[in-house]
Scaffold this active site. Sequence first.
Site, PDB file in Angstrom:
ATOM      1  CB  SER A  22      42.882  33.881  38.276  1.00 14.92           C
ATOM      2  OG  SER A  22      43.086  33.308  37.106  1.00 14.92           O
ATOM      3  CG  HIS A  49      44.997  30.613  39.054  1.00 12.52           C
ATOM      4  ND1 HIS A  49      43.864  30.594  38.407  1.00 12.52           N
ATOM      5  CD2 HIS A  49      44.776  29.652  39.907  1.00 12.52           C
ATOM      6  CE1 HIS A  49      42.946  29.823  39.085  1.00 12.52           C
ATOM      7  NE2 HIS A  49      43.398  29.247  40.058  1.00 12.52           N
ATOM      8  CG  ASP A 141      40.400  27.452  41.069  1.00 16.36           C
ATOM      9  OD1 ASP A 141      39.716  26.745  41.887  1.00 16.36           O
ATOM     10  OD2 ASP A 141      41.564  28.033  41.342  1.00 16.36           O
TER      11      ASP A 141
END
Length: 192
Positions: A22, A49, A141
């Site tokens: 991310s 991401h 995540d």
Amino acid sequence: MIPKIQNPKSKIKNRLVVMGASQGGLVAMQRLLGQLSGKFALPVVIVLHRGRQQGKLLTELLQKTSPLTVVEAEDKTALIDGRIYVAPADYHLLVDGNHLALSTERPVNCARPSIDVLFESAAYAGAERLIAVLLTGAGSDGVKGLKTVKEHGGYIIVQDPQEAENPVLPKAALAEVEADAVLTIDEMARYL
């Protein structure tokens, strides 16, 4: 809820590396992929991401530093050894046997593509030797996906939080899952 493959194909016959990141992930991925040998013999599937409007810029940026071929994944793309597949913007990327699948189901952990979706689908696909790599990032995540990989006998590598641009994600993973290795980017490249 993680999107499920409706009609799973045969199990993965080869080893597979899945990676997720991310915040700070672009720099981390560039460093890691740039250090892999041009003879690296496993397929690598990546979720990073990013914004919905970024198009293929991520793939182009990763290709500039990697000696391996980097492609944006498409639905039904066959996994080929030594190739790097990147999740397209605003699509979940799943492993379906020896192929990849795309999904536009709702975001998971506020993300599409979601690291959890990739990791869990790869674990369910039954790779003979699955290696899941989780790098820098915010949020959680990827943590649930790592648990699933571990439950299915996969191998887990987490970036050393002290090195990560954003240590929140690696710390969350290490608090929930026993990693097989906690490494810096340079150590990961040699290890892989």
